[in-house]
Scaffold this motif. Structure first.
Motif, short mmCIF file in Angstrom:
data_model
loop_
_atom_site.label_atom_id
_atom_site.label_comp_id
_atom_site.label_asym_id
_atom_site.label_seq_id
_atom_site.Cartn_x
_atom_site.Cartn_y
_atom_site.Cartn_z
N GLY A 195 0.80 -1.22 0.00
CA GLY A 195 0.00 0.00 0.00
C GLY A 195 0.83 1.27 0.00
N VAL A 196 1.85 1.33 -0.85
CA VAL A 196 2.79 2.45 -0.86
C VAL A 196 2.20 3.67 -1.56
CG1 VAL A 196 4.97 3.25 -1.89
CG2 VAL A 196 4.89 1.09 -0.61
N ASP A 197 2.25 4.81 -0.88
CA ASP A 197 1.86 6.11 -1.45
C ASP A 197 3.10 7.00 -1.50
OD1 ASP A 197 -0.93 5.56 -1.68
OD2 ASP A 197 -1.17 5.94 0.46
N ILE A 198 3.44 7.46 -2.69
CA ILE A 198 4.62 8.32 -2.87
C ILE A 198 4.27 9.43 -3.85
CG2 ILE A 198 6.88 8.38 -4.02
CD1 ILE A 198 7.58 5.80 -2.62
N GLN A 199 4.73 10.63 -3.54
CA GLN A 199 4.51 11.79 -4.42
C GLN A 199 5.86 12.43 -4.75
OE1 GLN A 199 1.84 14.14 -1.97
NE2 GLN A 199 0.05 13.34 -3.05
N VAL A 200 6.15 12.51 -6.04
CA VAL A 200 7.39 13.11 -6.52
C VAL A 200 7.03 14.38 -7.29
CG1 VAL A 200 9.48 12.80 -7.91
CG2 VAL A 200 8.48 10.84 -6.68
N PHE A 201 7.48 15.52 -6.78
CA PHE A 201 7.13 16.79 -7.41
C PHE A 201 8.08 17.12 -8.55
CE2 PHE A 201 5.36 17.00 -3.15
CZ PHE A 201 4.08 17.47 -3.40
N ARG A 202 7.55 17.80 -9.56
CA ARG A 202 8.34 18.16 -10.74
C ARG A 202 9.52 19.05 -10.36
NH1 ARG A 202 8.07 18.42 -16.16
NH2 ARG A 202 6.00 17.48 -16.28
N ASN A 203 10.66 18.79 -11.01
CA ASN A 203 11.86 19.62 -10.90
C ASN A 203 12.40 19.67 -9.47
OD1 ASN A 203 12.86 23.03 -11.61
ND2 ASN A 203 13.93 21.14 -12.02
N ARG A 204 12.27 18.54 -8.76
CA ARG A 204 12.85 18.42 -7.42
C ARG A 204 13.61 17.10 -7.34
NH1 ARG A 204 10.60 21.98 -3.65
NH2 ARG A 204 10.77 20.57 -1.86
N ILE A 205 14.49 17.00 -6.36
CA ILE A 205 15.23 15.76 -6.14
C ILE A 205 14.59 15.02 -4.98
CG2 ILE A 205 17.46 14.72 -5.59
CD1 ILE A 205 18.83 17.07 -6.88
N PHE A 206 14.15 13.80 -5.26
CA PHE A 206 13.39 13.00 -4.31
C PHE A 206 14.25 11.83 -3.85
CE2 PHE A 206 10.58 9.49 -3.24
CZ PHE A 206 9.61 10.11 -2.45
N GLY A 207 14.48 11.73 -2.54
CA GLY A 207 15.26 10.64 -1.99
C GLY A 207 14.40 9.45 -1.63
N LEU A 208 14.69 8.31 -2.24
CA LEU A 208 13.99 7.06 -1.92
C LEU A 208 14.90 6.26 -1.01
CD1 LEU A 208 11.45 5.33 -2.54
CD2 LEU A 208 12.78 4.27 -4.38
N LEU A 209 14.55 6.19 0.27
CA LEU A 209 15.44 5.65 1.29
C LEU A 209 14.86 4.40 1.93
CD1 LEU A 209 16.17 9.04 3.12
CD2 LEU A 209 17.25 8.14 1.03
N GLY A 210 15.76 3.63 2.55
CA GLY A 210 15.31 2.45 3.27
C GLY A 210 16.43 1.44 3.40
N PRO A 211 16.35 0.57 4.40
CA PRO A 211 17.37 -0.48 4.56
C PRO A 211 17.28 -1.49 3.42
CG PRO A 211 15.57 -0.81 6.11
CD PRO A 211 15.31 0.52 5.44
N ASN A 212 18.28 -2.34 3.31
CA ASN A 212 18.27 -3.39 2.29
C ASN A 212 17.04 -4.27 2.45
OD1 ASN A 212 20.74 -2.56 1.23
ND2 ASN A 212 21.91 -3.89 2.60
N GLY A 213 16.39 -4.56 1.33
CA GLY A 213 15.22 -5.43 1.36
C GLY A 213 13.93 -4.73 1.72
N ALA A 214 13.96 -3.40 1.81
CA ALA A 214 12.76 -2.66 2.24
C ALA A 214 11.70 -2.56 1.14
CB ALA A 214 13.15 -1.26 2.69
N GLY A 215 12.13 -2.63 -0.14
CA GLY A 215 11.18 -2.51 -1.25
C GLY A 215 11.53 -1.42 -2.24
N LYS A 216 12.66 -0.75 -2.05
CA LYS A 216 13.04 0.37 -2.92
C LYS A 216 13.24 -0.07 -4.37
CE LYS A 216 16.82 1.49 -0.80
NZ LYS A 216 16.87 0.28 0.08
N THR A 217 14.00 -1.14 -4.56
CA THR A 217 14.29 -1.60 -5.92
C THR A 217 13.02 -2.06 -6.63
OG1 THR A 217 16.54 -2.24 -5.30
CG2 THR A 217 15.65 -3.21 -7.30
#
Length: 302
Positions: free
Chosen positions: A20-42
């Motif tokens: 149930g991931v909700d993420i918002q990435v705004f235009r022309n900004r740098i968005f950090g996708l963070l988390g420990p190994n195996g968290a779901g980032k990849t």
């Protein structure tokens, strides 16, 4: 809003990668996708790149569902590099650029500009296997950005770089943002997050556990720590009282650096006045927690 994930879920056999991931990435900004190994980032990055589809939820770009044609608007630098070791650098860069929709002539023109900019033109006719990991990383960075994508995704982009080349890459990433790119930046290097990112989302155990503007998050986690610079030519007698506790007292060339923890019974204005009456204070700074501290605290509390 440029990119938005709404209630995205992905399951692999007995492993729930995204819940149930909700993420918002705004235009022309740098968005950090963070988390420990195996968290779901990849997994999330692969869904954005349409390498795989979510089981449920939706991914929107500029308010509409992502389509296969949107891949041409994305540049992706994966953590695991995917260049061909036996091919010559220039030949491979041309091939990858044409896969992204550029003509051979336009690809050669743009690649030459980038290779000259990064001082790697002498590598053009070398086989990739002859280059160091950092050199290969530079080549793949160029092939990621050469088609001027609107959305750039960098997964651990500084891996393999020495400090000089890491700074060079940071400069180029900021320049790409200045030119209008939106950037998703996944890393374990929290100092880079503080330097580069406008916003972040922290994923842990497949869920977003923290998100928002970097400075707002750091302010929300502040703990009333204060750093003082005090002029003193001799020993400094700095003792705690009912208004603050002393964390450290360190000698410096110009005097002393003192870190204290303000207690709740006093305002910052009152604290400054009290300290100025007792010491020759020439610097007073509220100390915000680092993103590394926030990352560790949030993940451990989950």
């Amino acid at each position: 809003m440029f990119l938005e994930a709404k209630n995205v879920t992905k399951q692999f056999a007995n492993h729930l990668a995204l819940d149930g991931v909700d993420i918002q990435v705004f235009r022309n900004r740098i968005f950090g996708l963070l988390g420990p190994n195996g968290a779901g980032k990849t997994t999330f990055i692969r869904i954005v790149n349409q390498i795989m589809a979510p089981d449920s939820g939706e991914l929107l770009i500029e308010g509409r569902p992502v389509t296969e044609n949107d891949v041409y608007r994305i540049g992706y630098l994966p953590e695991e590099r995917g260049l061909y070791k036996k091919m010559k650098v220039g030949e491979q860069a041309l091939y990858l650029s044409q896969l992204k929709g550029l003509s051979r002539q336009e690809a050669k023109k743009r690649l030459t500009e980038w290779f000259e900019k990064l001082d790697i033109m002498s590598w053009w006719n070398k086989r990739l296997e002859a280059l160091s990991k950092g050199m290969q990383q530079k080549v793949q960075f160029v092939t990621t950005v050469v088609h001027n994508p609107e959305l750039l995704i960098f997964d651990e982009p500084f891996s393999g770089f020495d400090p000089v080349n890491a700074e060079l890459l940071k400069k180029e990433i900021l320049e790409l943002k200045k030119k209008g790119a939106t950037i998703i930046f996944s890393t374990h290097n929290m100092s880079s997050v503080e330097e580069l990112c406008d916003d972040i989302a922290l994923i842990n155990d497949s869920k977003v556990v923290l998100s928002g503007n970097v400075e707002e998050i750091r302010n929300n986690f502040k703990t009333n720590m204060v750093r003082l610079q005090i002029k003193s030519s001799g020993n400094l007698s700095f003792e705690e009282n009912e208004s603050y506790s002393v964390l450290s007292v360190v000698p410096k060339l110009s005097g002393w650096e003192v870190r204290i923890l303000k207690k709740e019974n006093i305002s910052y204005k009152e604290l400054i006045c009290m300290l100025l009456e007792r010491y020759d204070v020439f610097s007073f700074e509220e100390e915000l927690p680092s993103m590394k501290d926030i990352f560790i605290k949030t993940v451990r509390n989950e």
